[in-house]
Design an enzyme around this catalytic site. Structure first.
Site, PDB file in Angstrom:
ATOM      1  CD  GLU A 169      -3.127  -0.991   2.289  1.00 14.19           C
ATOM      2  OE1 GLU A 169      -2.915  -0.240   3.258  1.00 14.19           O
ATOM      3  OE2 GLU A 169      -3.803  -1.927   2.241  1.00 14.19           O
ATOM      4  CD  GLU A 217      -3.638  -6.072   4.030  1.00 19.54           C
ATOM      5  OE1 GLU A 217      -4.651  -5.254   4.343  1.00 19.54           O
ATOM      6  OE2 GLU A 217      -2.518  -5.811   3.935  1.00 19.54           O
TER       7      GLU A 217
HETATM    8  C1  GBH Z   1      -4.778  -2.119   5.447  1.00 19.28           C
HETATM    9  O1  GBH Z   1      -4.910  -1.022   5.139  1.00 19.28           O
HETATM   10  C2  GBH Z   1      -3.313  -2.370   5.962  1.00 19.28           C
HETATM   11  O2  GBH Z   1      -2.541  -3.109   4.971  1.00 19.28           O
HETATM   12  C3  GBH Z   1      -3.154  -3.266   7.096  1.00 19.28           C
HETATM   13  O3  GBH Z   1      -1.979  -3.286   7.642  1.00 19.28           O
HETATM   14  C4  GBH Z   1      -4.264  -2.852   8.187  1.00 19.28           C
HETATM   15  O4  GBH Z   1      -4.530  -3.354   9.260  1.00 19.28           O
HETATM   16  C5  GBH Z   1      -5.599  -3.211   7.334  1.00 19.28           C
HETATM   17  O5  GBH Z   1      -5.572  -2.517   6.176  1.00 19.28           O
HETATM   18  C6  GBH Z   1      -6.814  -2.694   8.198  1.00 19.28           C
HETATM   19  O6  GBH Z   1      -6.850  -1.458   8.070  1.00 19.28           O
HETATM   20  O7  GBH Z   1      -8.655   6.627   9.469  1.00 19.28           O
HETATM   21  O8  GBH Z   1     -10.031   7.452   7.690  1.00 19.28           O
HETATM   22  O9  GBH Z   1      -7.860   8.219   7.677  1.00 19.28           O
HETATM   23  C7  GBH Z   1      -6.026  -0.697   4.518  1.00 19.28           C
HETATM   24  C8  GBH Z   1      -6.135   0.619   4.054  1.00 19.28           C
HETATM   25  C9  GBH Z   1      -5.590   3.025   4.657  1.00 19.28           C
HETATM   26  C10 GBH Z   1      -7.476   1.663   5.513  1.00 19.28           C
HETATM   27  C11 GBH Z   1      -5.694   3.881   5.837  1.00 19.28           C
HETATM   28  C12 GBH Z   1      -7.520   2.981   6.927  1.00 19.28           C
HETATM   29  C13 GBH Z   1      -6.963   5.102   7.302  1.00 19.28           C
HETATM   30  C14 GBH Z   1      -8.124   5.949   7.191  1.00 19.28           C
HETATM   31  N1  GBH Z   1      -6.268   1.778   5.098  1.00 19.28           N
HETATM   32  N2  GBH Z   1      -6.965   4.200   6.364  1.00 19.28           N
HETATM   33  S1  GBH Z   1      -8.658   7.090   8.172  1.00 19.28           S
END
Ligand code: GBH
Length: 479
Positions: free
Chosen positions: A197, A385
């Protein structure tokens, strides 16, 4: 004439799709599966985790400090100031955790390796004790017939690398680390992913400031950081190919924004495809095309990244597979604009899981696969994922009845089955996550596991979703 049976009726539908233009991947002559929600015999079912989220043991055996150690220990950065110091203690309990995979009948495990265990300073002399941990883990997996899929970088950058991803040297250091790992492990690890990512360890980390190192930089700096990340990926691919045994498969894991056409008609399908390419322009589009989409460069103007000769060839190095992390949908529709699409705003009533960002949209699964295939036709796709948070709790008997997670997974997998039944090249699926773990800035406040972890005792308990996933794997079908 007798009326159609259900199966004959399904066969008619497939026949119609072959003749039509909207489902071009249907192989002519292929009949409908007698069990419609079946997956291919060689489909790989697995689970995913990442190093900082599960390992703990942050000072064991010479591990160097990472930017996530620093960030989590900085006041106000994570939920209740929680850190990955102990997490699931999987560094010490990995045999038990491989046992959890075994209980599920999982055929594969996606985990990440902590760069700072191998090169505590990011570069220099490798740390044998750190490498030995991944040797042990890989051997334990193979002993249990579980294929290791290793991610080389899941955000835990060695703190010692000066200026982090602001520096082009970090890309070079990553390439060296990737090549070293491939040379030492590719006799047993046959699939490597470079990065996880890119948008998260660039934009979220250096622009929004929500992830380590928590900076809020301007557009020019951020575009350059993105470029260094793409370059790291490309250098990693080349170094793995140079250092690994023949036949080692290389890819990366991305979480592109996924656009679902508001209605499945040709014009909206086309709009969703355009949206996918443009809205992910500086990430997956650039890697898979080996050039920045011209609209992106034009839009960024003077803030566009500075590119050195040869960079784009490195970034566009051919891949053996593309990994997609699929969580939530966006919706696109055709409009008369120059771009040819508009992104729909979600109403506030749109359903979500326990994480406020995690909107429920199972069709994102199908459209992720289809968009990537139609745009770039990769050799293979893995869902690296997919999963969700839930407000899990143990009842008096210790059970965790996460029926919402089962609902979520069943619906996304049904959409994945649609993709495989239409012959898109999806080879496997990794459920995020094997067990509850350190959910980055959300600390232990959000649980994504199918095994419940009591963080006081480190006891792992299968949730309902684990029992359900075991059935899916056993029957090779969603039901
Ligand atoms: C994945 O990211 C990751 O690869 C993994 O490590 C993680 O544990 C899993 O998802 C679950 O989250 O708080 O509204 O700003 C998924 C993409 C990008 C989703 C960052 C959450 C934060 C959004 N992620 N995002 S916000």
């Amino acid at each position: 004439m007798p009326p159609f049976t259900r199966r004959q009726f399904a066969g008619q539908l497939v026949g119609a799709a072959v003749a039509g233009v909207s489902l071009p991947r249907f192989a002519a002559g292929k009949t409908a599966s007698p069990r419609p929600l079946q997956f291919p015999d060689d489909f790989l079912w697995g689970c995913a985790t990442s190093a900082y989220q599960i390992e703990g043991a942050v000072t064991a055996d010479g591990r160097g400090q990472t930017i996530w150690d620093t960030f989590a220990h900085t006041a106000g950065k994570t939920y209740h100031g929680q850190t990955g110091d102990i997490a699931d203690d999987s560094y010490h309990r990995f045999r038990e955790d491989v046992g959890l995979l075994k209980q599920l009948g999982a055929k594969t495990y996606r985990f990440s390796m902590a760069w700072a265990r191998i090169f505590p300073q990011g570069t220099g002399k490798p740390n044998d004790k750190g490498l030995a941990y991944y040797d042990r883990l890989v051997d334990e997996l193979l002993k249990n017939d579980i294929a290791p899929y290793a991610t080389l970088f899941h955000w835990d950058l060695p703190q010692a690398l000066r200026d982090g991803w602001k520096s082009r040297d970090t890309a070079k250091a990553f390439g060296d680390y990737a090549g070293f790992m491939a040379s030492r492990l590719s006799d047993r690890v046959r699939h490597f992913m470079t990065t996880n990512e890119i948008v998260c360890f660039t934009d979220l980390s250096y622009k929004i400031g929500q992830f380590a190192p928590g900076l809020k930089l301007g557009d020019a700096a951020v575009n350059q950081i993105r470029h260094h990340a793409l370059l790291a990926h490309g250098l990693g691919v080349q170094a793995i190919r140079a250092g690994a045994t023949a036949g080692t498969q290389v890819g990366f894991a991305e979480n592109p924004k996924v656009y679902v056409p508001v209605i499945e008609t040709a014009e909206h399908i086309e709009a969703a495809k355009r949206a996918f390419r443009q809205e992910n322009a500086p990430f997956i589009s650039t890697v898979l095309e080996g050039r920045y989409p011209s609209e992106y460069l034009a839009r960024e103007g003077a803030n566009a990244p500075k590119i050195e000769p040869g960079d784009m060839d490195i970034i566009g190095s051919p891949l053996d597979f593309v990994g997609l992390n699929v969580y939530q949908p966006e919706y696109a529709r055709a409009d008369g604009s120059k771009a040819g699409y508009a992104v729909e705003r979600r109403p506030t009533s749109f359903p979500r899981m326990a994480s406020p960002w995690l909107f429920v949209g199972p069709e994102a699964m199908y459209w992720a696969v289809r968009s990537v295939t139609e745009l770039w036709n990769p050799k293979a796709i893995y869902i690296t994922e997919n999963g969700c948070s839930s407000e899990d709790y143990q009842d008096a008997a210790g059970r965790v009845k996460d029926t919402d997670r089962v609902m979520f997974l069943r619906n996304y997998l049904t959409q994945l089955q649609r993709a495989v039944s239409e012959n898109y090249p999806v080879k496997g699926y990794f459920l995020w996550s094997l067990m509850d773990n350190f959910e980055w800035a959300d600390g232990y406040g959000k649980r994504f596991g199918i095994y419940y972890v009591d963080f006081k005792t480190q006891k792992r308990t299968p949730k309902r979703s684990a029992l359900w996933y075991r059935e899916v794997i056993a029957h090779n079908a969603v039901g």
